[in-house]
Design a protein around this motif. Structure first.
Motif, PDB file in Angstrom:
ATOM      1  N   GLY A 118       0.798  -1.278  -0.154  1.00 55.48           N
ATOM      2  CA  GLY A 118      -0.291  -0.361   0.085  1.00 55.48           C
ATOM      3  C   GLY A 118       0.857   0.977   0.420  1.00 55.48           C
ATOM      4  O   GLY A 118       0.141   1.983  -0.111  1.00 55.48           O
ATOM      5  N   SER A 119       2.077   1.190   0.072  1.00 53.79           N
ATOM      6  CA  SER A 119       3.192   2.090   0.452  1.00 53.79           C
ATOM      7  C   SER A 119       3.548   2.440  -1.491  1.00 53.79           C
ATOM      8  O   SER A 119       2.813   1.869  -2.164  1.00 53.79           O
ATOM      9  CB  SER A 119       4.299   2.076   1.315  1.00 53.79           C
ATOM     10  OG  SER A 119       5.537   0.665  -0.231  1.00 53.79           O
ATOM     11  N   PHE A 120       4.633   3.623  -1.584  1.00 54.03           N
ATOM     12  CA  PHE A 120       4.261   4.229  -2.705  1.00 54.03           C
ATOM     13  C   PHE A 120       5.674   4.398  -2.952  1.00 54.03           C
ATOM     14  O   PHE A 120       6.662   4.891  -2.373  1.00 54.03           O
ATOM     15  CB  PHE A 120       3.749   5.791  -3.814  1.00 54.03           C
ATOM     16  CG  PHE A 120       4.485   6.425  -4.138  1.00 54.03           C
ATOM     17  CD1 PHE A 120       3.636   5.829  -5.194  1.00 54.03           C
ATOM     18  CD2 PHE A 120       5.513   7.184  -4.706  1.00 54.03           C
ATOM     19  CE1 PHE A 120       3.653   6.484  -6.475  1.00 54.03           C
ATOM     20  CE2 PHE A 120       5.379   7.404  -6.053  1.00 54.03           C
ATOM     21  CZ  PHE A 120       4.922   7.316  -6.756  1.00 54.03           C
ATOM     22  N   THR A 121       6.516   4.057  -3.773  1.00 55.33           N
ATOM     23  CA  THR A 121       8.140   3.460  -4.238  1.00 55.33           C
ATOM     24  C   THR A 121       8.678   4.475  -4.761  1.00 55.33           C
ATOM     25  O   THR A 121       8.841   5.331  -6.544  1.00 55.33           O
ATOM     26  CB  THR A 121       8.611   2.137  -4.920  1.00 55.33           C
ATOM     27  OG1 THR A 121       7.430   1.231  -4.824  1.00 55.33           O
ATOM     28  CG2 THR A 121      10.058   1.743  -4.814  1.00 55.33           C
ATOM     29  N   VAL A 122       8.953   5.860  -3.962  1.00 54.76           N
ATOM     30  CA  VAL A 122       9.337   7.255  -4.581  1.00 54.76           C
ATOM     31  C   VAL A 122      10.609   6.736  -5.348  1.00 54.76           C
ATOM     32  O   VAL A 122      10.402   7.682  -6.651  1.00 54.76           O
ATOM     33  CB  VAL A 122      10.334   8.217  -3.445  1.00 54.76           C
ATOM     34  CG1 VAL A 122      11.022   9.965  -3.929  1.00 54.76           C
ATOM     35  CG2 VAL A 122       8.997   8.382  -2.712  1.00 54.76           C
ATOM     36  N   THR A 123      10.772   5.498  -5.722  1.00 55.63           N
ATOM     37  CA  THR A 123      12.864   5.652  -6.685  1.00 55.63           C
ATOM     38  C   THR A 123      11.939   5.099  -7.601  1.00 55.63           C
ATOM     39  O   THR A 123      12.697   4.956  -8.271  1.00 55.63           O
ATOM     40  CB  THR A 123      14.377   4.620  -5.178  1.00 55.63           C
ATOM     41  OG1 THR A 123      13.310   3.410  -4.378  1.00 55.63           O
ATOM     42  CG2 THR A 123      14.992   6.168  -5.011  1.00 55.63           C
ATOM     43  N   SER A 124      11.335   4.364  -7.485  1.00 52.30           N
ATOM     44  CA  SER A 124      10.362   3.917  -9.055  1.00 52.30           C
ATOM     45  C   SER A 124      10.174   4.982 -10.056  1.00 52.30           C
ATOM     46  O   SER A 124      10.003   4.940 -10.677  1.00 52.30           O
ATOM     47  CB  SER A 124       9.446   3.257  -8.830  1.00 52.30           C
ATOM     48  OG  SER A 124       8.167   4.176  -8.334  1.00 52.30           O
TER      49      SER A 124
END
Lengths: 254, 188
Positions: A118-124
């Protein structure tokens, strides 16, 4: 079988394996014409930064000469980056240590926080990795000029190459220099995107396959999450190492 | 079932802009916030996190250094004490050897002394005994001489008192001769 197909097909738009890379703006702000919206990407940057601070706060809340577990881990992290900077850049790299330290832990925690469901991958986000890589390469370029003046142009002239080959070698050197930010940004972005997409695809298999088939992709996601943690470390490490290499190049040339 | 689900997904993806990462409308705020977040984190780490880490690492380094120095000092002291003890031990051993040697010499002296005095004592006792034996012998000889004189006087009295015939004289002479033959030393 045919009866369930429309149901699955109707749910399909939600089953986009790239869905979790969507940046959703929560609050739209504009400051002097610059978009400063708060999105899930920004939120998770802050969460990652907050986790870095929380980790070090807990690790060094009550620092002791004989460290506890968390303090040992924090010290290991510090000494790890210290070792990289000292090994690659050397004595002159000391002023850059806080930057490299911040960069490593920021990227590492962004990578790892992205694994929370449910999180978000900033580095993607290619734009984020590109921002960092351009900052690094741009800084190393400017710092190179600051250190060596116009002498820094020799950086693009490989030594020991016959003059006849110079018209070929100089463009190659310039291209390889320009490729630095691209490769740095794309490597991190592609690793994160590929890993998370793979996980997403496997989870889609888990929810669409009947129970007797679902265990196989599910088992794979379990193993691959472990691999992703490892990749999160490795990519943060590579990003840091290359940053040190670029800074070293601008200090010592080559 | 799965095939149709994925066909729908593909349609959906085609309808959108492909990968969400290439959607330009979300670029600007991420650039701004990436830079801002990085520098804020840098500031906070530099101000609140790095100093305590460096402080504790330096403290530990100092402690290890001072501990090592203290250990080296203790080792040197222990070395010195060990050498002292060895020296004292050697001195004590030398003293003991000397004492034993002296005792042996003294004992030998006393033994010689005792042997000499014993020899003298024995010699003295021997000479005393010899003198006593000599005295006894002289006394015995004198006594014997007196006895022989008495016998001669007695015999003479008897001869004189009795009127003697030839046979009697013969008898007396024979008796005297026999007496002399039986004990020839008596008349000396």
């Amino acid at each position: 079988m045919t009866a369930t197909a429309p149901v699955v097909a109707a749910a399909a738009p939600k089953m986009d394996p790239l869905h979790h890379f969507h940046v959703t703006k929560y609050l739209d702000f504009d400051y002097l014409g610059i978009d400063v919206a708060i999105s899930n990407s920004v939120l998770w940057m802050w969460i990652a930064a907050g986790l870095v601070l929380l980790f070090f706060h807990l690790a060094f809340k009550n620092p002791r000469i004989v460290p506890g577990r968390l303090q040992s881990l924090g010290e290991a992290g510090y000494l790890f980056i210290r070792g990289i900077v000292d090994d690659i850049v050397g004595e002159k790299g000391r002023p850059f240590f806080p930057y490299i330290f911040t960069l490593f832990f920021f990227i590492l925690f962004c990578n790892l926080a992205g694994l929370i469901p449910g999180s978000f991958t900033v580095t993607s986000q290619l734009i984020v990795t590109a921002t960092f890589s351009l900052m690094i390469v741009g800084f190393s370029f400017v710092y190179g000029f600051y250190m060596h003046g116009t002498h820094y142009f020799k950086f693009f002239v490989p030594s020991g190459v016959p003059v006849l080959l110079m018209p070929l070698m100089i463009p190659i050197e310039i291209i390889s220099f320009l490729a630095r930010p691209v490769s740095l940004a794309v490597r991190l972005f592609a690793n994160m995107t590929a890993g998370h997409t793979m996980l997403a695809v496997m989870f889609l298999y888990v929810v669409t396959l009947p129970w007797w088939g679902a265990w196989l992709p599910f088992g794979f996601t379990v193993i691959f999450t472990g691999v992703e943690i490892f990749i999160g470390f490795i990519q943060a490490y590579i990003f840091t190492i290359l940053t040190c290499v670029y800074i070293n190049d601008s200090i010592h040339m080559h | 079932m799965i095939a149709s689900a994925y066909a729908a997904t593909a349609e959906h993806a085609a309808a959108g802009s492909g990968m969400p990462q290439f959607e330009p409308s979300v670029f600007q705020h991420q650039i701004v916030w990436s830079i801002a977040s990085f520098f804020v984190l840098l500031y906070l780490l530099k101000k609140y996190v790095l100093p305590p880490i460096e402080k504790i690492l330096d403290e530990r380094g100092g402690k290890i250094r001072s501990d090592l120095e203290a250990a080296e000092k203790s080792r040197q002291e222990a070395d010195k004490i060990r050498q002292d003890v060895q020296r004292q031990l050697a001195a004590a051993r030398r003293l003991a050897d000397q004492t034993v040697e002296e005792a042996r010499l003294e004992a030998a002296k006393y033994r010689d002394l005792a042997r000499e005095s014993l020899t003298q004592e024995l010699a003295k006792k021997k000479s005393v005994a010899l003198a006593e034996i000599d005295a006894a012998k002289r006394a015995a000889v004198a006594e014997l001489h007196d006895a022989v004189v008495d016998i001669a006087m007695l015999a003479t009295e008897k001869l004189i008192a009795k009127s003697m015939n030839k046979n009697d004289v013969n008898k007396v002479v024979q008796e005297a001769v026999a007496a002399i033959q039986a004990n020839p030393g008596k008349l000396q």
